[in-house]
Every structure is written in structure tokens, then in C-alpha cells.
Design an enzyme around this catalytic site. Sequence first.
Site, PDB file in Angstrom:
ATOM      1  N   PRO A   2       0.815  -1.205   0.000  1.00 43.55           N
ATOM      2  CG  PRO A   2      -0.327  -1.313   1.995  1.00 43.55           C
ATOM      3  CD  PRO A   2       0.875  -1.808   1.332  1.00 43.55           C
ATOM      4  CD  GLU A   3       2.768   3.196  -4.390  1.00 49.35           C
ATOM      5  OE1 GLU A   3       2.946   4.388  -4.661  1.00 49.35           O
ATOM      6  OE2 GLU A   3       2.920   2.283  -5.223  1.00 49.35           O
TER       7      GLU A   3
END
Length: 278
Positions: A2-3
Site C-alpha cells: 500500500p502506498e
Amino acid sequence: MPELPEVETIGRALHLQLVGARILQVEVRQPRLRRLVDIEALVAGCVDRRIEAVRRRGKYLVVELNRQRCLVLHLGMTGSFRIEPAGAPTLPHDHVVWELDDGRCWIFHDPRRFGCVVPASLSLDDTGRRGPLPELGPEPLSDGFTVEDFHRRLSRRQAPIKNVLLDQRVVAGIGNIYAGEALFMAGINPRRRAARIGRDSCRRLHRALREVLTEAIACGGTTISDYRSVDGLRGRFAVHLQVYGKPGENCPRCGAVAKIRVLPMAGRSTFYCPRCQH
DNA sequence: CTCATGACCTGACGGC
DNA sequence: TGCCGTCAGGTCATGA
């Protein structure tokens, strides 16, 4: 995995789901995450405290508890959360389970164990950092992220711009997907030395980062394979990706003139159009 | 200080 | 079918 957009999506969902609940107990089934979970401190920091807020800083989540405590969470590559009725069966790789006072439990799941769960005191230092967060650059969607400051930070770095964008001290929350997408949008070659990005290119990159992150948040993030929000839904931004994961395809800007290429940079795949990005 | 590299983990996938 | 190599959205320690 996840960014920033994925962490933002998860953080918003957790905030809606968890605020107001009190933690009855916490069970650590696997303490060996990227940083060893300090079980004693986690129990002391969680049990009998109320969840007051969930906020994001870069790719970290900070769960604020009453009486000046918090939890600092990171999802690593494969971390996820879900909320189940108490007593629901757990899955392999469910590492931490918080039992809540409303008959639900909140579960941290992370097959690769690159995530972390760190109890901390809820205090702001003079740079606005909370607890044990590492040094992080400005939030790219905040007013504090200005073209001038961004250009100044880039001007000190000789490394390729792609690698510098992944440095969380320069700007917080950018990862491999959105770094590549923003560079494509801005027409900048990922191998360009950061210090050699001119004012105009820097302005385009600044705008591109904000645009791609904002749009991705509106889509609930990008699901390539693993990523799911708290409700189990996939992110819908994948259909908007221009270059990530598309080597050999026609460039969406110049059409059939050039194909998207992939090259390894700092050990990660980097996708770009050799004709459109200079 | 900056920069590049490998280590940390599991699982999915393709080639043989 | 199964084995092996490669790759995956992130960070961190290490040494040049």
C-alpha cells in the site's frame, strides 16, 4: 503494497469503524513482524482504552487512544485489516487481534510480515511527528508541500528522480506505482538526476503527484493482487494506470510510436515511455 | 551526508 | 504433478 492512497482508504475506513470502541484485550499470535512486537507494551498501551481517531502520516497509520497513547501501524507490502464479530475464525497470518467492547474484533493480517504494530505515547514533537515515526517529508496533498520546497529538496540530490521520489524523507507516501505514474504524467525520465530537474519540470511533477494521488484516493486505491480495504473491496484505480505493469504495450500518449519499457532501478521495476519522458 | 545493495518474509506464477 | 527461479505495492542496515 500500500502506498498513500491505499493507506488513506484503509485509515478512513478504520476511523469510521473503530472510533468510540473500547479495547478489551489484544492477542498477539505472531510477534515477529518487521519489528518485534513488544507484547507487554502493546497490552499496557491498548487494554481498556477508547479509540479516539485514526489518522494517516505518509504510509503510516496512527490510531489515537485515550489517555495519551497511540498505535503506530504500517502495512508493509501485504498488510491488511478486517473487522469481524468476536469469535469469528481467524486465518493464517492473522498476527494481532484486538477484541472490542461492542462484540467485534479488529484483525491485523500480513502474510509477508513486513508491517509493524508499535505502541507509543501520543505526543507531538516540535516537528509535528507522532510517536516513533521515522523522519518523513511533507504530506504531498497538504499546503505544506510547495513547488519551491520540493524543488529545493530535489536540487540537493544526485540520485535518479525515481529513487528520490521513493525516499520518504523527501515527500511522504509515494511508492513504486505512483512514482512511475507521476513521472509519466510529468514527462520526466525516471533516470534523470533529481538535481537536474528544472523549475518547470518540478512544477509539472508536483502537479502530477497531487493529481495521481487525489484520483487514486477517489478510487479507493489500486488493487494489483492483494490489496483490499477494510471492507474487503478492491481499489479501482488499476484501470487508470498509464504505465505501471504494462511493458511492451503502446504508450497511451504517443500511441504506437513507442512501447512502454521496464527497467530495474534500486531493485524495483520502473515503467516509462522512452519517447515521452526526457 | 549520499547512494546502491541486499536482507527481511510468503505466495503466485511460468518454465521445464 | 512438482520443483525451481523470479517477482511482488516497503523499509532498514550496511558499506563504499
